[in-house]
Design a protein around this motif. Sequence first.
Motif, short mmCIF file in Angstrom:
data_model
loop_
_atom_site.label_atom_id
_atom_site.label_comp_id
_atom_site.label_asym_id
_atom_site.label_seq_id
_atom_site.Cartn_x
_atom_site.Cartn_y
_atom_site.Cartn_z
N HIS A 105 65.09 126.74 20.67
CA HIS A 105 65.27 125.88 21.83
C HIS A 105 65.70 124.47 21.41
O HIS A 105 65.26 123.95 20.38
N THR A 106 66.56 123.88 22.22
CA THR A 106 66.99 122.51 21.97
C THR A 106 65.91 121.53 22.40
O THR A 106 65.34 121.65 23.48
N ILE A 107 65.63 120.56 21.55
CA ILE A 107 64.63 119.54 21.84
C ILE A 107 65.33 118.19 21.96
O ILE A 107 66.01 117.75 21.03
N GLU A 108 65.17 117.54 23.09
CA GLU A 108 65.76 116.22 23.31
C GLU A 108 64.64 115.19 23.35
O GLU A 108 63.84 115.17 24.27
N LEU A 109 64.61 114.32 22.34
CA LEU A 109 63.54 113.34 22.23
C LEU A 109 63.98 111.92 22.58
O LEU A 109 63.16 111.08 22.93
N GLY A 110 65.27 111.63 22.45
CA GLY A 110 65.76 110.28 22.68
C GLY A 110 65.61 109.85 24.13
O GLY A 110 66.05 110.54 25.06
N LEU A 111 64.97 108.70 24.35
CA LEU A 111 64.77 108.19 25.70
C LEU A 111 66.06 107.63 26.27
O LEU A 111 66.98 107.26 25.54
N LYS A 112 66.11 107.55 27.61
CA LYS A 112 67.20 106.83 28.25
C LYS A 112 67.02 105.34 27.96
O LYS A 112 65.94 104.87 27.65
N PHE A 113 68.13 104.58 28.10
CA PHE A 113 68.08 103.17 27.68
C PHE A 113 67.09 102.37 28.51
O PHE A 113 66.42 101.47 28.01
N ALA A 114 66.97 102.65 29.81
CA ALA A 114 65.99 101.94 30.63
C ALA A 114 64.56 102.23 30.15
O ALA A 114 63.71 101.34 30.11
N PHE A 146 60.81 105.94 15.65
CA PHE A 146 61.43 107.07 14.97
C PHE A 146 61.66 108.24 15.93
O PHE A 146 62.73 108.85 15.94
N ALA A 147 60.65 108.54 16.74
CA ALA A 147 60.70 109.75 17.56
C ALA A 147 61.48 109.57 18.85
O ALA A 147 62.23 110.47 19.26
N LEU A 148 61.33 108.43 19.53
CA LEU A 148 61.83 108.29 20.89
C LEU A 148 63.04 107.37 21.04
O LEU A 148 63.70 107.39 22.08
N VAL A 149 63.33 106.56 20.02
CA VAL A 149 64.45 105.62 20.12
C VAL A 149 65.62 106.02 19.23
O VAL A 149 66.77 106.09 19.69
N LEU A 150 65.35 106.28 17.96
CA LEU A 150 66.44 106.60 17.02
C LEU A 150 67.32 107.76 17.47
O LEU A 150 68.56 107.68 17.32
N PRO A 151 66.76 108.85 18.00
CA PRO A 151 67.64 109.95 18.43
C PRO A 151 68.65 109.55 19.50
O PRO A 151 69.70 110.19 19.63
N ARG A 152 68.36 108.50 20.27
CA ARG A 152 69.30 108.07 21.31
C ARG A 152 70.40 107.18 20.76
O ARG A 152 71.54 107.23 21.24
N VAL A 153 70.11 106.36 19.76
CA VAL A 153 71.08 105.38 19.29
C VAL A 153 71.90 105.88 18.10
O VAL A 153 72.86 105.22 17.69
N THR A 154 71.53 107.02 17.51
CA THR A 154 72.34 107.60 16.44
C THR A 154 73.32 108.60 17.03
O THR A 154 73.16 109.08 18.15
N HIS A 155 74.34 108.94 16.27
CA HIS A 155 75.42 109.79 16.79
C HIS A 155 75.58 111.08 16.00
O HIS A 155 76.61 111.75 16.10
#
Length: 366
Positions: free
Chosen positions: A313-322, A151-160
């Motif tokens: 402040h902007t929070i970026e939680l989504g990990l890079k794909f690697a 929920f925290a580290l993967v979903l933010p990267r794969v959603t748009h």
Amino acid sequence: MSVIRSELPSLVGFLVFAVFTVAGDALKPETMGVGVSLGLLAVIFLTVMWCAFAVVRHAECLATILGEPFGTLILTLAVIGIEVALIVAIMLSGEAAPAMARDTMFSVVMIVLNGLVGLCLLAGGLRHRNQTYNLQGANAFMSILVPLAVFALVLPRVTHSAPGGELSPLQATFEVIMSILLYGVFLAIQTVTHSDIFRQPDGADDDHDHHNVVVRSIPFHVVGLFMALLPIILLSKKLALYVEFGIAGLGAPLALSGFIVAALVLMPEGLSALQAARENKLQRAVNICLGSAVATIGLTVPAVLLVGWVTGHTIELGLKFADIIMLVLTLFVSLITFGSRTTSYLQGAVHLALFAAYVMMIFDLS
């Protein structure tokens, strides 16, 4: 005199903070240069670590008084308080802000599930061959850790719904509510209804031997714990400035700042887990390691999101794909490791190999 000696880390922490506060701009990293700033960073780092050990010592004493799993829970929550303070301080200090929480939480998960678990299984396995623990307790940890991490580290990267790895307002609201609710349910399981599954199954007495610490009253250790936490919180802003300046001066990747914070926070707790594994008290080591990972995702994520919302402040939680691949591989291997009632040093070696790959990627992906 013995009390003063035992509380010396807190006194030194307040003294170091006072020196840096009085000196003001004279000790700013930009004024001192990279070389001197790295030396001052070492002073602050060691001071914060010493205070963190004092926090762990008081938590160990409370653990001796209250028994498991309450003792380990106090230790975990105390460490999470340090983690949140350091993350917020660095997050608000400069250009590393958007990804600081992500890098630190990912570092915590990788250090705990691969580094600490690997060392515990390797050291315990080499000394005792096969070690046992309560499988139901480990399964409870993993059952909540996997969805919270995704929920925290993967979903933010794969959603748009938000740019990059950021969370949309709806996602952030869902993440805060779901993390707190799931952790609350887990807390009830751990401390009230199913506390027995977090105890050593062979009946070993792991509740009353905590490295020969001097145990006093509960109020004394509660006050001592908060007095050791306070200088860490006060010094966190200073540490953030020197970490950011040092990394920029050395040309190191920004993700290294998250690794440094995670390593600093986990050092005392990790040593406690390693000692427990060497003493054939694997259940306590499992409680500490997996409890740290669960609390980091379940409590630190909501805290950081709320701070970001309050401060704008902007929070970026989504990990890079690697990194997502490394996270999924780590969770998969952890499920295999904690899928049987006994462990061996082979599993420890596998986790340490994953940890080495993670450290390599910090520099390779920069």
